[in-house]
Design an enzyme around this catalytic site. Structure first.
Site, mmCIF file in Angstrom:
data_model
loop_
_atom_site.group_PDB
_atom_site.id
_atom_site.type_symbol
_atom_site.label_atom_id
_atom_site.label_comp_id
_atom_site.label_asym_id
_atom_site.label_seq_id
_atom_site.Cartn_x
_atom_site.Cartn_y
_atom_site.Cartn_z
ATOM 1 N N GLY A 1 0.839 -1.200 0.000
ATOM 2 C CA GLY A 1 0.000 0.000 0.000
ATOM 3 C C GLY A 1 0.874 1.250 0.000
ATOM 4 N N GLY A 2 0.438 2.281 0.699
ATOM 5 C CA GLY A 2 1.162 3.555 0.714
ATOM 6 C C GLY A 2 2.600 3.413 1.188
ATOM 7 N N GLU B 1 21.143 -3.926 -22.395
ATOM 8 C CA GLU B 1 21.627 -5.191 -23.001
ATOM 9 C C GLU B 1 20.564 -5.793 -23.933
ATOM 10 O OE1 GLU B 1 24.331 -7.708 -21.204
ATOM 11 O OE2 GLU B 1 25.065 -6.236 -19.750
ATOM 12 N N THR C 1 16.611 -4.319 -25.539
ATOM 13 C CA THR C 1 15.260 -4.106 -25.008
ATOM 14 C C THR C 1 14.421 -5.382 -25.134
ATOM 15 O OG1 THR C 1 14.486 -3.459 -27.185
ATOM 16 C CG2 THR C 1 15.281 -1.676 -25.748
HETATM 17 N N1 CAA Z 1 24.994 -13.457 -31.331
HETATM 18 C C1 CAA Z 1 26.049 -13.608 -32.168
HETATM 19 N N2 CAA Z 1 26.072 -13.111 -33.436
HETATM 20 C C2 CAA Z 1 24.976 -12.465 -33.857
HETATM 21 C C3 CAA Z 1 23.849 -12.281 -33.042
HETATM 22 C C4 CAA Z 1 23.892 -12.805 -31.735
HETATM 23 N N3 CAA Z 1 22.893 -12.654 -30.875
HETATM 24 N N4 CAA Z 1 22.903 -11.599 -33.736
HETATM 25 C C5 CAA Z 1 23.436 -11.358 -34.942
HETATM 26 N N5 CAA Z 1 24.680 -11.863 -35.017
HETATM 27 C C6 CAA Z 1 25.618 -11.809 -36.151
HETATM 28 C C7 CAA Z 1 24.891 -12.253 -37.407
HETATM 29 O O1 CAA Z 1 25.031 -13.657 -37.612
HETATM 30 C C8 CAA Z 1 25.565 -11.447 -38.493
HETATM 31 O O2 CAA Z 1 26.780 -12.044 -38.892
HETATM 32 P P1 CAA Z 1 26.897 -12.759 -40.362
HETATM 33 O O3 CAA Z 1 26.516 -11.693 -41.347
HETATM 34 O O4 CAA Z 1 28.312 -13.187 -40.436
HETATM 35 O O5 CAA Z 1 25.903 -13.880 -40.327
HETATM 36 C C9 CAA Z 1 25.951 -10.154 -37.796
HETATM 37 O O6 CAA Z 1 25.954 -10.437 -36.384
HETATM 38 C C10 CAA Z 1 24.970 -9.031 -38.094
HETATM 39 O O7 CAA Z 1 23.697 -9.529 -37.744
HETATM 40 P P2 CAA Z 1 22.327 -8.872 -38.266
HETATM 41 O O8 CAA Z 1 22.385 -8.656 -39.730
HETATM 42 O O9 CAA Z 1 21.220 -9.698 -37.715
HETATM 43 O O10 CAA Z 1 22.399 -7.446 -37.571
HETATM 44 P P3 CAA Z 1 21.292 -6.382 -37.302
HETATM 45 O O11 CAA Z 1 21.864 -5.057 -37.627
HETATM 46 O O12 CAA Z 1 20.005 -6.766 -37.965
HETATM 47 O O13 CAA Z 1 21.143 -6.395 -35.710
HETATM 48 C C11 CAA Z 1 20.224 -7.038 -33.590
HETATM 49 C C12 CAA Z 1 20.742 -7.466 -34.972
HETATM 50 C C13 CAA Z 1 19.800 -8.320 -32.944
HETATM 51 C C14 CAA Z 1 19.034 -6.119 -33.680
HETATM 52 C C15 CAA Z 1 21.380 -6.346 -32.820
HETATM 53 O O14 CAA Z 1 21.651 -5.079 -33.364
HETATM 54 C C16 CAA Z 1 21.074 -6.161 -31.339
HETATM 55 O O15 CAA Z 1 21.196 -7.119 -30.561
HETATM 56 N N6 CAA Z 1 20.702 -4.926 -30.947
HETATM 57 C C17 CAA Z 1 20.616 -4.594 -29.503
HETATM 58 C C18 CAA Z 1 21.937 -4.093 -29.031
HETATM 59 C C19 CAA Z 1 22.075 -4.151 -27.540
HETATM 60 O O16 CAA Z 1 21.776 -5.146 -26.902
HETATM 61 N N7 CAA Z 1 22.578 -3.060 -26.992
HETATM 62 C C20 CAA Z 1 22.870 -2.996 -25.573
HETATM 63 C C21 CAA Z 1 24.204 -2.338 -25.391
HETATM 64 S S1 CAA Z 1 25.054 -2.679 -23.903
HETATM 65 C C22 CAA Z 1 24.263 -1.819 -22.684
HETATM 66 O O17 CAA Z 1 23.084 -1.925 -22.565
HETATM 67 C C23 CAA Z 1 25.037 -0.953 -21.749
HETATM 68 C C24 CAA Z 1 25.644 -1.638 -20.624
HETATM 69 O O18 CAA Z 1 26.750 -1.284 -20.227
HETATM 70 C C25 CAA Z 1 24.907 -2.669 -19.862
#
Ligand code: CAA
Length: 382
Positions: free
Chosen positions: A337-338, A361, A363
């Site tokens: 509650g409050g 890390e 969303t």
């Molecule tokens: N693990 C390993 N490799 C991966 C992967 C994964 N999860 N996802 C993609 N890859 C590889 C792919 O296989 C590809 O390689 P190849 O071309 O050789 O096959 C390459 O990476 C590029 O992949 P995509 O074409 O799929 O890349 P994309 O631009 O479409 O992005 C994404 C994919 C999943 C959206 C990625 O950009 C992502 O995870 N975004 C979120 C980033 C994130 O988590 N940021 C947090 C930063 S850290 C933080 O929060 C601060 C802190 O200090 C805690």
């Protein structure tokens, strides 16, 4: 999959639990109020090796498997989520990538200190690129035996405490394949560490911006081959996501315990509110989510430990555990509650701390995308 903890894991969990409750239990609320975690707390964790949890013993670490690491992070987060994220980031995306992708020289130069007290960090996001991480703009131009870094990074956890930043920058053209990774030391010329963000929660965990202005980083500090930085970063984040899930599990477990304790003390209509079905349903649902999160985390860690593909499982664990933590901490306030809305009660802090876990890390939306892509790649019929 064996879900039982080994005798060693139970011993480690109990030792970390005792340390966290004894040493940090009474201080966590103050760290939150002051927005500072004293270096002595980090030194205490370093003393028992928790800054080198997943680095093999031959390189100065403890050589823990992922299941053990998740348990440790959970225990720290039950007392202080802010301290837990410092440890999680340092281990998974600060120190371990240097072991996993580093040269012998890089391992020799960095691991002895990073496993014994110096802190590491990870710099991927930028003011204009977060979820779309491969759109980053920071450049690293090859110039003789150096790379010249220019650009900005933000949301860098561990900021002022950091010795080494793992920085992702563009070396060869657009897209994911144009990105390389660099180990940048805190005293690098041309690097300015910005002020700490004034955050809603996780106060005490230091989140900073970095600015690179013609920072000449020795080529020997490039981590992994040119153009392989993005993959290296995502691989490191895959493991990091199990850590964030464990942090969420710790916070929601603490919130559940506080709610259950309060419900048994607080009286209404002639008895403890825990006797009311409205409260019992909340407690039951909280515990269900805590247990589901724990199972998903154990599964992801087990897949990783047994050398199997764990990307989808890590995203599932992170997605589920962080959304559950938001829900459980919200309900823990409701039970209070409050009183739950004032700082005297720990659930107020847990609620603020949990919120960001659905954001950093990767969303919740990115985790859903990773899960869906992986399902489709495996040929799941729609
Ligand atoms: N693990 C390993 N490799 C991966 C992967 C994964 N999860 N996802 C993609 N890859 C590889 C792919 O296989 C590809 O390689 P190849 O071309 O050789 O096959 C390459 O990476 C590029 O992949 P995509 O074409 O799929 O890349 P994309 O631009 O479409 O992005 C994404 C994919 C999943 C959206 C990625 O950009 C992502 O995870 N975004 C979120 C980033 C994130 O988590 N940021 C947090 C930063 S850290 C933080 O929060 C601060 C802190 O200090 C805690």
């Amino acid at each position: 999959m064996n879900l039982d903890l080994t005798e060693d894991q139970v011993l480690i969990r109990d030792a970390v639990r005792e340390l966290c409750r004894g040493e940090f239990g009474t201080q966590a609320a103050k760290w939150d109020r002051d927005d500072t975690i004293p270096p002595a707390a980090i030194a205490k964790l370093a003393e028992i090796g928790l800054l080198g949890m997943n680095v093999p013993e031959e390189w100065g670490g403890l050589g823990y498997d992922s299941r053990t690491v998740t348990m440790v992070i959970e225990e720290i987060a039950r007392v202080s989520a802010a301290l837990a994220i410092m440890v999680a980031v340092h281990n998974s995306v600060g120190a371990y990538p240097i072991y996993a992708f580093g040269t012998e020289e890089q391992r020799k130069r960095y691991l002895p200190r990073l496993t014994t007290g110096a802190v590491g960090a990870f710099a991927l996001s930028e003011p204009g690129s977060g979820s779309d991480a491969s759109a980053l703009l920071t450049t690293a131009k090859h110039d003789g035996d150096h790379y010249v870094l220019d650009g900005e990074k933000n949301w860098v956890t561990n900021g002022r405490h950091v010795w080494t930043f793992l920085v992702l920058a563009r070396t060869n053209g657009p897209g994911a394949k144009g990105i390389s990774a660099f180990i940048v030391e805190n005293n690098q010329q041309g690097l300015t560490i910005g002020k700490s963000e004034d955050k809603m929660g996780l106060r005490g965990s230091d989140t900073v911006t970095l600015a690179f202005d013609h920072a000449r980083v020795p080529a020997s500090q490039r981590l992994g081959p040119e153009g392989e930085g993005f993959k290296l970063a995502l691989q490191s984040l895959d493991a990091g996501r199990i850590g964030v899930a464990s942090q969420a599990l710790g916070v929601m477990t603490a919130a559940f315990h506080e709610a259950a304790r309060y419900a048994q003390q607080r009286k209404a209509w002639g008895g403890p509110i825990a006797k009311l079905q409205a409260i019992q349903f909340k407690l039951a649902e909280m515990e269900r989510r805590v247990q589901c999160a724990r199972l998903l985390i154990r599964k992801a860690a087990w897949l990783k430990d047994t050398g199997q593909d764990f990307i989808r499982a890590a995203s599932m664990a992170k997605l589920y555990a962080t959304e559950a933590a938001t829900w459980v901490t919200h309900q823990a306030i409701q039970v209070h509650g409050g009183y739950g809305y004032v700082k005297e009660y720990a659930v107020e802090r847990y609620y603020r701390d949990a919120r960001v876990m659905e954001i950093y890390e990767g969303t919740s939306e990115i985790q859903r995308l990773v899960i869906a892509r992986s399902l489709l790649a495996d040929g799941v019929r729609l």
